[in-house]
Structures are given as structure tokens and as C-alpha cells.
Design a protein around this motif. Structure first.
Motif, PDB file in Angstrom:
ATOM      1  N   GLY A  65       0.809  -1.212   0.000  1.00 33.96           N
ATOM      2  CA  GLY A  65       0.000   0.000   0.000  1.00 33.96           C
ATOM      3  C   GLY A  65       0.850   1.273   0.000  1.00 33.96           C
ATOM      4  O   GLY A  65       0.336   2.381  -0.116  1.00 33.96           O
ATOM      5  N   GLN A  66       2.174   1.101   0.131  1.00 35.50           N
ATOM      6  CA  GLN A  66       3.088   2.237   0.124  1.00 35.50           C
ATOM      7  C   GLN A  66       3.103   2.903  -1.260  1.00 35.50           C
ATOM      8  O   GLN A  66       3.377   2.257  -2.262  1.00 35.50           O
ATOM      9  CB  GLN A  66       4.491   1.734   0.476  1.00 35.50           C
ATOM     10  CG  GLN A  66       5.558   2.789   0.449  1.00 35.50           C
ATOM     11  CD  GLN A  66       5.399   3.776   1.593  1.00 35.50           C
ATOM     12  OE1 GLN A  66       5.162   3.405   2.731  1.00 35.50           O
ATOM     13  NE2 GLN A  66       5.502   5.065   1.250  1.00 35.50           N
ATOM     14  N   VAL A  67       2.781   4.191  -1.278  1.00 33.42           N
ATOM     15  CA  VAL A  67       2.816   4.925  -2.549  1.00 33.42           C
ATOM     16  C   VAL A  67       4.238   5.439  -2.751  1.00 33.42           C
ATOM     17  O   VAL A  67       4.705   6.305  -2.028  1.00 33.42           O
ATOM     18  CB  VAL A  67       1.826   6.101  -2.544  1.00 33.42           C
ATOM     19  CG1 VAL A  67       1.868   6.834  -3.876  1.00 33.42           C
ATOM     20  CG2 VAL A  67       0.430   5.602  -2.245  1.00 33.42           C
ATOM     21  N   ALA A  68       4.942   4.887  -3.751  1.00 37.08           N
ATOM     22  CA  ALA A  68       6.342   5.256  -3.957  1.00 37.08           C
ATOM     23  C   ALA A  68       6.477   6.364  -5.003  1.00 37.08           C
ATOM     24  O   ALA A  68       7.390   7.181  -4.931  1.00 37.08           O
ATOM     25  CB  ALA A  68       7.154   4.034  -4.378  1.00 37.08           C
ATOM     26  N   LEU A  69       5.593   6.376  -5.986  1.00 36.37           N
ATOM     27  CA  LEU A  69       5.623   7.436  -7.005  1.00 36.37           C
ATOM     28  C   LEU A  69       4.188   7.862  -7.286  1.00 36.37           C
ATOM     29  O   LEU A  69       3.287   7.030  -7.359  1.00 36.37           O
ATOM     30  CB  LEU A  69       6.275   6.924  -8.296  1.00 36.37           C
ATOM     31  CG  LEU A  69       7.771   6.639  -8.277  1.00 36.37           C
ATOM     32  CD1 LEU A  69       8.210   6.013  -9.600  1.00 36.37           C
ATOM     33  CD2 LEU A  69       8.584   7.899  -7.999  1.00 36.37           C
ATOM     34  N   LYS A  70       4.022   9.187  -7.455  1.00 37.62           N
ATOM     35  CA  LYS A  70       2.679   9.719  -7.688  1.00 37.62           C
ATOM     36  C   LYS A  70       2.639  10.497  -8.992  1.00 37.62           C
ATOM     37  O   LYS A  70       3.260  11.552  -9.104  1.00 37.62           O
ATOM     38  CB  LYS A  70       2.265  10.648  -6.531  1.00 37.62           C
ATOM     39  CG  LYS A  70       1.508   9.931  -5.422  1.00 37.62           C
ATOM     40  CD  LYS A  70       1.032  10.905  -4.368  1.00 37.62           C
ATOM     41  CE  LYS A  70       2.091  11.070  -3.295  1.00 37.62           C
ATOM     42  NZ  LYS A  70       1.732  11.902  -2.167  1.00 37.62           N
ATOM     43  N   ASP A  71       1.949  10.011  -9.963  1.00 34.06           N
ATOM     44  CA  ASP A  71       1.636  10.741 -11.180  1.00 34.06           C
ATOM     45  C   ASP A  71       2.854  11.465 -11.777  1.00 34.06           C
ATOM     46  O   ASP A  71       2.843  12.684 -11.943  1.00 34.06           O
ATOM     47  CB  ASP A  71       0.512  11.749 -10.866  1.00 34.06           C
ATOM     48  CG  ASP A  71      -0.128  12.271 -12.147  1.00 34.06           C
ATOM     49  OD1 ASP A  71      -0.063  11.571 -13.179  1.00 34.06           O
ATOM     50  OD2 ASP A  71      -0.682  13.387 -12.110  1.00 34.06           O
ATOM     51  N   ILE A  72       3.871  10.713 -12.069  1.00 38.16           N
ATOM     52  CA  ILE A  72       5.102  11.296 -12.618  1.00 38.16           C
ATOM     53  C   ILE A  72       5.041  11.300 -14.147  1.00 38.16           C
ATOM     54  O   ILE A  72       4.781  10.269 -14.759  1.00 38.16           O
ATOM     55  CB  ILE A  72       6.342  10.459 -12.203  1.00 38.16           C
ATOM     56  CG1 ILE A  72       6.431  10.312 -10.686  1.00 38.16           C
ATOM     57  CG2 ILE A  72       7.616  11.029 -12.802  1.00 38.16           C
ATOM     58  CD1 ILE A  72       6.981  11.494  -9.969  1.00 38.16           C
TER      59      ILE A  72
END
Ligand SMILES: Nc1ncnc2c1ncn2[C@@H]1O[C@H](COP(=O)(O)OP(=O)(O)OP(=O)(O)O)[C@@H](O)[C@H]1O
Ligand SMILES: [Mg+2]
Lengths: 228, 290
Positions: A14-21
Motif C-alpha cells: 500500500g506504500q505509494v512510492a511514485l505519484k503521477d510522474i
């Protein structure tokens, strides 16, 4: 050379590592990926050579959508990318020469090419005289040069490095950076994740800064900065 | 594939074989035991079969005829019998011929002065010994046939024994093959573990899955091949010894000649390699994740 559109990576936990790159790296560019620990630098690097798949978004490499590759095609993508790690990942029981030749054997290069190409890349990283040494007999900087030579030996389009100087002292780090710059000047595209603030600043290259998975800054001839 | 690549595969395989020598030896031993057992049972059953063929060729059906039968009816019966499928030969034995034979067997004229008590009969040979009982049953149904006799029981019993020898052999062999596969897959697992760094690097460099797999497959197949060669050698020597011993001491029994054994040898090597490849592919899938 590399294009990302709306790339989001959420790990199974569930860890968000990258957001909308979204970003574009041109052929021949030298790009630093910077940001604090946990920002998503390694994740971004891993997406490039299909170690990980994005949860959302598309990634193109040389015009080809690599999120749609069949497993069978992944090796051929990786042959176009040289990969360098912080911990060098050399084989301890092989000599320097064998470590590099191994990379060519693995892609089934002809013996004739191997005998020509390995001494050439060793020369380029300045280790021709250490060909017969084992990794354990080398300094950290020298080991990283071997890893660089191995990444280069198959003549990749792009070289990606995740904290290549993370285990090295400042002087040695500078040597390695200069070597990377030299490699870039000869036409290889470079993507380097790094923590080394002063070093990045002094290189005057494009800097992409991540924070908590978001792209917060992308500057030509930028500097590493944490003030936002 | 390049010669250089093939050389690389074999070099890697043999390095691992030597590095895991104890597990390698265990694997070889397991394959050899499995195949020695399979081979022993196989040889036992084919020889049984062979000996039985001799016995069987002597097993014939005798159909005794009613005394009142006319010559015409007898000729008709002979034709009818000959028409039954699976019958090789039908021979008529008249009362007189039967008496002659009897005299010859007994040596003396015991029946001198008495009216010939022996009935007319047919001696019938069948093509396939397995069908003796079936054919006898059919013959019994013809009118004019008084009684049918054959080596009843013996044939069935022998076939039964062969059947069980085969089944038991097969069952034991399956168990041993499973054990071999298990041991080989563990040996390969050790190799995978020892080489995990290398495999990891290979995958980053762009090695195909098959390039990563081959050395492990070869390692497994070499283990299987050595094991099966060992089994073939041991069985071959043992069989040769047995063959000679039986020939010298029990001349009535003729075992299958040793040359027959060679026909199986290649099959055995094949089975050995298959067990090895299967065992390693099992491990590769499970532990290599390629
Ligand atoms: N395999 C994984 N499974 C789950 N979460 C992960 C995994 N890899 C990374 N993460 C998480 O994703 C986030 C980004 O990690 P990443 O390794 O990309 O950061 P980074 O910028 O490289 O950090 P560092 O500078 O410390 O190397 C972190 O919160 C990390 O805990
Ligand atoms: Mg990292």
C-alpha cells in the motif's frame, strides 16, 4: 529516449512510492534524480528496466511501451540499458576481466568481440592494469569502475545508476562522476539517482527532484536543493 | 546457440556438480537405485515371459469326443474348430492312434485283450497362449464334444505372477523415481542458492530465462545420466553372470540372451536423463522464478 506519462507506483503493502510522474529524457542527456530517503528514486530507476511495473501510467523506452512487454522481451530491453548499483554487485570469484566478459557471455556475444571489447572498456575506466585482480583486491572506487565497465561493455543506449557513489568517499565519488560525465559525452544517455548534494550541484546537469513520490522540480543545469 | 555458450553451460554445470559433490553423489545413487530396481523387475518379467512361451507352446487343448460320433460329424467338427479365430492347428487323434501313443508311453501292452477304452479326440493349438481358456470354452459348446482338457490353471497362474511382478516392479520404481526427483531437485536448489548473486546479475544484464536455466537443466540431466549409466552397468554385469550361471546349472531354462538387455539400456539412459531434467526444472521453477 525515455518518456513517462502519469506514472504511479503503489507497492503491494500500500506504500505509494511514485505519484503521477510525467517526464521526458532525451537521447544523450545526463539526468540526476535527487530527493530525500524514501522519495522514490530507486523505484523510478527500477521502473526503467522493468524490475517493477507501474501501478498506473505508461513508460516508453526508445518509442516502445515497456509496460506492455511480454516477459520474454524483458532481457532484450535490459540489453539496451547498463545498470550500476551502489553495492557494485561483482562476482567475487571471478577476476575483473572475467566479471566484464561475463556480461558479454550472458548475451551470447562472439568470443572475438569479447576479446576485443573487454580490454577496451577496461582501458576507458582506467583499470587495464587490474584485469587479473579479484574484486576483493580492489578499492571501492575501483570496484565501481569495474561495475561501470561491465554496464558499458554491451554498448547500451542508456546507463542507469542507483547511488553509484553511495559507498565511496568524496574524492573517489568525484572520480566516478567525472567518469560518468565522460561516458555521457561519448553519447550514452545517463540517469543517476544520487544523494550527494555537493557533487550533483557541481556537475551542472539536469536535476529531477522527487519528494514523497511526487516530482517537485525539474531543472536544466539545476542544483540539488531540499528547500521547498 | 554458440559453441562458446554451450561450453559455458557445461562448465557451470560441472562446477556445481563438484561444488555440491555429496548431494550429487546422493542424487546419482538415488537414480541408480531406482533404475536398478526397475531393471531387475523388467528383466525378471521378460524372462518369465520368455520361459512361459516355452511352456505355453506345450499347452494344448484336448477335446474328447463322444464315442457314438460318425466320421462325417467328426470331419465337420474339425472344420468348425479350424474356423474359430485364434486357433493355430487342429489335429485329429483317433481311438487307435491314442492307443498306440498310450502303449508307447507306458511301454507295455496293459490293455491287451480289452476293448480300446480311449475316445477319439482333437488336439488343438492356439496362436496366443492368453486365449487358451477362451478357446477351450468355445470348443466345449459344440455338440459331440464330451470333455475339454487343457493345462488349466497353470497358464493363468503364471500370467498372474508375471502381472504382479510387473506391477510391483512398477510401483517400487515409481516411488524410487519420485525420491530421485526429490533429491535431484534439492541438489539443484543448492546450486541455485550458491549462484543466486550471479543469477541476479545475469538477469540485470539481460540474460534470457533459458540462458539462466540451461546450466541447471544440464546439471540435473548429467546427474540422471551418470545414475542411469551406473544402473545399466551394474545390471548388465549382474545379468551376464546370472545368464551364464543358469545356462551351466539349469540347462532346461533358457534366459533371454544378453543382447536383449542392450535394447533396454538406451531406454534406461533416457529415463535417467528425464528424471534429472524433471527434478531440476522443478527446482528452477520454484526457486529461480524465471
Ligand atoms: N519492494 C517494496 N515493497 C514495498 N515498499 C517498497 C518497496 N521498495 C520501496 N518501497 C517503499 O517505497 C518508497 C520509495 O522507496 P525507494 O527505494 O524508491 O526510495 P529512495 O528514494 O530510493 O530512498 P533511498 O534514498 O533511501 O534509497 C519507500 O517508502 C519504501 O519504503
Ligand atoms: Mg534508493
Amino acid at each position: 529516449m525515455i518518456e513517462m506519462y502519469g506514472v504511479t507506483k503503489i507497492y503491494p503493502g500500500g506504500q505509494v512510492a511514485l505519484k503521477d510522474i510525467s517526464l521526458k529524457i532525451l537521447k544523450g542527456e545526463f539526468v540526476f534524480i535527487v530527493g530525500p530517503s524514501g522519495a522514490g528514486k530507486s523505484t523510478l530507476i527500477k521502473l526503467l528496466f522493468r524490475e517493477e511495473l507501474p501501478t498506473r501510467g505508461q513508460i516508453f523506452f526508445g518509442g516502445k511501451n515497456i509496460t506492455r512487454l511480454r516477459p520474454r522481451e524483458i532481457p532484450y530491453l535490459r540489453r539496451r540499458i547498463g545498470i550500476v548499483f551502489q553495492d557494485f554487485r561483482l562476482l567475487p570469484e571471478k577476476t575483473v576481466y572475467e566479471n566484464i566478459a561475463f556480461a558479454m557471455e550472458v548475451v551470447e556475444a562472439p568470443g572475438r568481440d569479447i576479446r576485443k571489447r573487454v580490454p577496451y572498456v577496461l582501458e576507458r575506466v582506467g583499470l587495464a592494469h587490474k584485469a587479473k585482480a579479484k574484486p576483493s583486491e580492489l578499492s571501492g572506487g575501483e570496484q565501481q569502475r569495474v561495475a561501470l565497465a561491465r554496464a558499458l561493455v554491451n554498448n547500451p543506449d542508456v546507463l542507469v545508476a542507483d547511488e553509484p557513489t553511495g559507498n565511496l568517499d568524496p574524492d573517489t565519488s568525484r572520480d566516478i562522476m567525472n567518469l560518468l560525465d565522460d561516458i555521457n559525452k561519448r553519447g550514452t544517455t545517463l540517469v543517476v539517482a544520487s544523494h550527494a548534494r555537493e557533487l550533483v550541484d557541481s556537475m551542472k546537469k539536469r536535476v529531477i527532484q522527487l519528494e514523497k513520490g511526487s516530482l517537485v522540480r525539474d531543472e536544466e543545469r539545476g542544483v540539488y536543493s531540499n528547500e521547498t | 546457440m554458440r559453441l562458446r555458450t554451450i561450453k559455458y553451460f557445461f562448465k557451470e554445470s560441472f562446477t556445481s556438480l563438484v561444488r555440491n559433490r555429496w548431494m550429487s553423489l546422493a542424487s546419482i545413487g538415488a537414480v541408480a537405485s531406482a533404475l536398478i530396481i526397475l531393471g531387475s523387475f523388467l528383466l525378471l518379467s521378460v524372462n518369465f515371459d520368455h520361459i512361459l512361451k516355452d511352456v505355453e507352446s506345450q499347452v494344448e487343448i484336448t477335446a474328447y469326443l463322444e464315442d457314438s460320433l460318425e466320421q462325417e460329424r467328426i470331419s465337420q467338427l474339425k472344420k468348425d474348430f479350424a474356423a474359430i479365430s485364434g486357433i493355430k492347428e487342429v489335429e485329429f487323434i483317433s481311438k487307435e492312434m491314442a492307443l498306440e501313443e498310450f502303449k508307447e508311453q507306458v511301454g507295455e501292452d496293459l490293455l491287451e485283450g480289452i476293448e480300446n477304452p480311449l475316445p477319439n479326440s482333437f488336439r488343438i493349438k492356439v496362436n496366443d497362449p492368453h486365449e487358451v481358456a477362451l478357446v477351450a470354452e468355445k470348443i466345449e459348446k459344440f455338440s459331440g464334444v464330451d470333455e475339454v482338457k487343457y493345462g488349466k490353471g497353470i497358464v493363468e497362474k503364471l500370467f498372474n505372477i508375471i502381472y504382479w511382478v510387473r506391477m510391483i516392479g512398477l510401483a517400487i520404481m515409481v516411488v524410487f523415481a519420485a525420491v530421485s526427483i526429490f533429491i535431484i531437485s534439492n541438489t539443484i536448489r543448492l546450486t541455485v542458492f550458491a549462484r543466486r548473486r550471479e543469477i541476479n546479475i545475469m538477469k540485470y544484464i539481460g540474460a534470457t530465462d533459458w540462458f539462466v536455466r540451461w546450466p541447471f537443466l544440464i546439471e540435473g540431466m548429467v546427474l540422471g545420466l551418470i545414475g542411469s549409466s551406473l544402473a545399466v552397468a551394474i545390471l548388465g554385469i549382474a545379468y551376464k553372470y546370472l545368464y551364464v550361471t543358469v545356462k551351466l546349472n539349469i540347462p532346461m531354462i533358457s534366459l533371454l540372451p544378453i543382447e536383449q538387455f542392450y535394447n533396454y539400456a538406451f531406454g534406461f539412459l533416457g529415463i535417467g536423463m528425464f528424471i534429472g531434467a524433471f527434478g531440476s526444472s522443478f527446482s528452477i521453477k520454484k526457486f529461480l522464478n524465471v
